[in-house]
Design a protein around this motif. Structure first.
Motif, mmCIF file in Angstrom:
data_model
loop_
_atom_site.group_PDB
_atom_site.id
_atom_site.type_symbol
_atom_site.label_atom_id
_atom_site.label_comp_id
_atom_site.label_asym_id
_atom_site.label_seq_id
_atom_site.Cartn_x
_atom_site.Cartn_y
_atom_site.Cartn_z
ATOM 1 N N UNK A 61 28.167 23.129 -47.314
ATOM 2 C CA UNK A 61 27.386 24.357 -47.480
ATOM 3 C C UNK A 61 27.883 25.499 -46.591
ATOM 4 N N UNK A 62 29.171 25.793 -46.701
ATOM 5 C CA UNK A 62 29.769 26.892 -45.945
ATOM 6 C C UNK A 62 30.456 27.826 -46.933
ATOM 7 N N UNK A 63 30.093 29.100 -46.890
ATOM 8 C CA UNK A 63 30.653 30.030 -47.874
ATOM 9 C C UNK A 63 32.152 30.278 -47.698
ATOM 10 N N UNK A 64 32.745 29.785 -46.623
ATOM 11 C CA UNK A 64 34.201 29.876 -46.462
ATOM 12 C C UNK A 64 34.922 29.040 -47.521
ATOM 13 N N UNK A 65 34.206 28.099 -48.122
ATOM 14 C CA UNK A 65 34.793 27.234 -49.150
ATOM 15 C C UNK A 65 34.857 27.911 -50.511
ATOM 16 N N UNK A 66 34.135 29.016 -50.692
ATOM 17 C CA UNK A 66 34.020 29.637 -52.013
ATOM 18 C C UNK A 66 35.373 30.001 -52.624
ATOM 19 N N UNK A 67 36.278 30.690 -51.929
ATOM 20 C CA UNK A 67 37.558 31.026 -52.571
ATOM 21 C C UNK A 67 38.337 29.790 -53.048
ATOM 22 N N UNK A 68 38.349 28.734 -52.251
ATOM 23 C CA UNK A 68 39.040 27.511 -52.661
ATOM 24 C C UNK A 68 38.387 26.863 -53.868
ATOM 25 N N UNK A 69 37.056 26.865 -53.895
ATOM 26 C CA UNK A 69 36.341 26.289 -55.032
ATOM 27 C C UNK A 69 36.543 27.127 -56.287
ATOM 28 N N UNK A 70 36.600 28.445 -56.126
ATOM 29 C CA UNK A 70 36.880 29.304 -57.277
ATOM 30 C C UNK A 70 38.263 28.976 -57.839
#
Length: 157
Positions: A61-70
């Motif tokens: 639950x860390x928004x730093x992961x969003x670009x990788x998940x996208x």
């Protein structure tokens, strides 16, 4: 106590099972310094490791992961794409809205339905047009997911 350094080293193991186990344990660690190595694991050669990484990133639950998940939304393995969609749904980050609308034209009906569900939970108006376009999808599960998503978005408006 989890030895994060050892788990990060294990991500370089030649054994898929070792890498998968390390990814799973990093995700369960709750330690946010594990996010960057887990994002790197999204590029692993084996889809099982990439799938596990999407789940682990969703747990942290860390928004730093969003670009990788996208970026993982374009993975050739549908289970990796599905994991990325689920993780983005847990993170509830609106940076994912436009990339998720792209998943509404995925060749896999489960990906299209999952993306619609997450778009509904995000409640972002930018998803309305793309969701309207899939209301005529050949698969009932996609049509129903799009209808539910549109209802949720209208409710939030």
């Amino acid at each position: 106590m989890t030895d994060i350094a050892s788990l990060i080293l294990a991500l370089g193991s030649p054994t898929v099972k070792t890498r998968c186990d390390a990814v799973a344990r990093l995700g369960k660690s709750g330690i946010l310094s594990a996010v960057a190595p887990l994002v790197q694991a999204l590029s692993d050669a084996h889809p099982a490791v990439r799938r596990e990484a999407t789940q682990a990133l969703g747990r942290l639950d860390d928004d730093c992961a969003v670009p990788g998940l996208i970026a993982a939304l374009a993975d050739p393995d549908p289970k990796v794409r599905a994991g990325a969609i689920a993780a983005l749904g847990r993170l509830k980050d609106h940076r994912a809205v436009i990339p998720l609308t792209g998943c509404l034209s995925d060749r896999d009906d489960r990906i299209r339905a999952g993306a619609a569900e997450v778009l509904g939970s995000l409640g972002d108006q930018r998803a309305v047009g793309p969701l309207l376009n899939v209301k005529n999808d050949p698969f009932e599960c996609v049509r129903e997911a799009a209808s539910r998503a549109l209802a949720r978005i209208r409710k939030k408006a």
